[in-house]
Design a protein around this motif. Sequence first.
Motif: not given
Length: 274
Positions: A169-195
Motif C-alpha cells: 500500500d502506497l501511503v502518499m502525501g504524509v508531511p515527511g513522506g513521498m508526495p501524493g501525486d501521479a508522477p511519484t505514484l508512477v515512480a514508486a510502482v515502477q520500482a516495486l519488486p517483481d514479486v
Amino acid sequence: MPTLITVAPTGAETTKGACPTLPTKLSEVVETARRCEAAGAAMIHLHIRDAEHRPTLDLGRLRAAVAAVRSETDLIVQLSTGGAVTDSFEDRLRVLDADPDSCSLTMGTVNFGDDVFANPWPFVTELYQRTQELRIVPEFELFDLGHVAALHRLLDTYGLPAGGKVHCDLVMGVPGGMPGDAPTLVAAVQALPDVVTSWSATGIGRTTLPVALAALSCGGHLRVGMEDTRSFARGRPVRHNVELVERAAQLAALAQRPPMTTEGARELLNVKPG
Ligand code: KMH
Ligand code: ZN
C-alpha cells in the motif's frame, strides 16, 4: 481486474474531540464496517481506541474488535501494527497475538508531521518473521521511495510472506513522506519488486482524489477512510466513512474496475475466511 477497496476508518492520530464523527467505540466500528462492506469495501484496516477514545494496543480490545468485525461482516480484518507514533515496538509486535487475517507492516521510518513514525530495520525484520511464523498476511506500507528499496531487501533476505502473495500500500502525501501525486505514484510502482502481486494507494488529506485516480489508471487498488482524510471536499467534512467508500466505488466503476468482493479479495491476498 476489479478494485480492492480497503477502508481505514479511524487511525490513531485524530482525536474524537477534533472529529466527533470518527468511529472510536466498538459499536461504531462495527456499524462502520457493515456499511462500508455493503458499499464495496472488502478489507478493513483497524486501529482501536480505549473507553476515553484514546488509541490503544490493548490485546483484549484488539481481540474483541477482530471477533466483532468477523462476526458481523466478511471483511478481511487487518490490524495496524503501526499504532500511534507514541506506541512502543513491544506493544506493536504484540498486535499479532490478536490473530488478525492481515496486518500492516511499514517498511521504514518516516517523518510524520511534527512527529517521527519509527520503523528501524531490526523491528521491521522481527515483525515480518513473526507474520511468517503466525501465518498472518502482511500489507507492506510504503510511505517513501526508500521504503520500496527496503521491501526489496526484506523479500530478498527473508523470502515471501505467509500465503505467498505480496501486497503493498502506497501511503502518499504524509508531511515527511513521498508526495501524493501521479508522477511519484508512477515512480514508486515502477520500482516495486517483481514479486509484488497487488498494490493499493491512499493519499492523505487533499491528495486523496489525485492518488485514487492515478492508482486506478495504473491498475492499482484503493484505500480510503477517515484515518487518511477528514475532508470530503473543500469546506465539507466527511460525515461517515461510508461516503469515502461510496465515492471510491463510483470511481472504480467509472474506471470499469468495479469493487472487488470479499471473496475476490481473499483470493487476491490468499487470506482464508477468518
Ligand atoms: N499512526 C501512524 C503513525 C499503520 O497503521 O500501520 C501509523 C499508521 C500506519 O497508521
Ligand atoms: Zn493505520
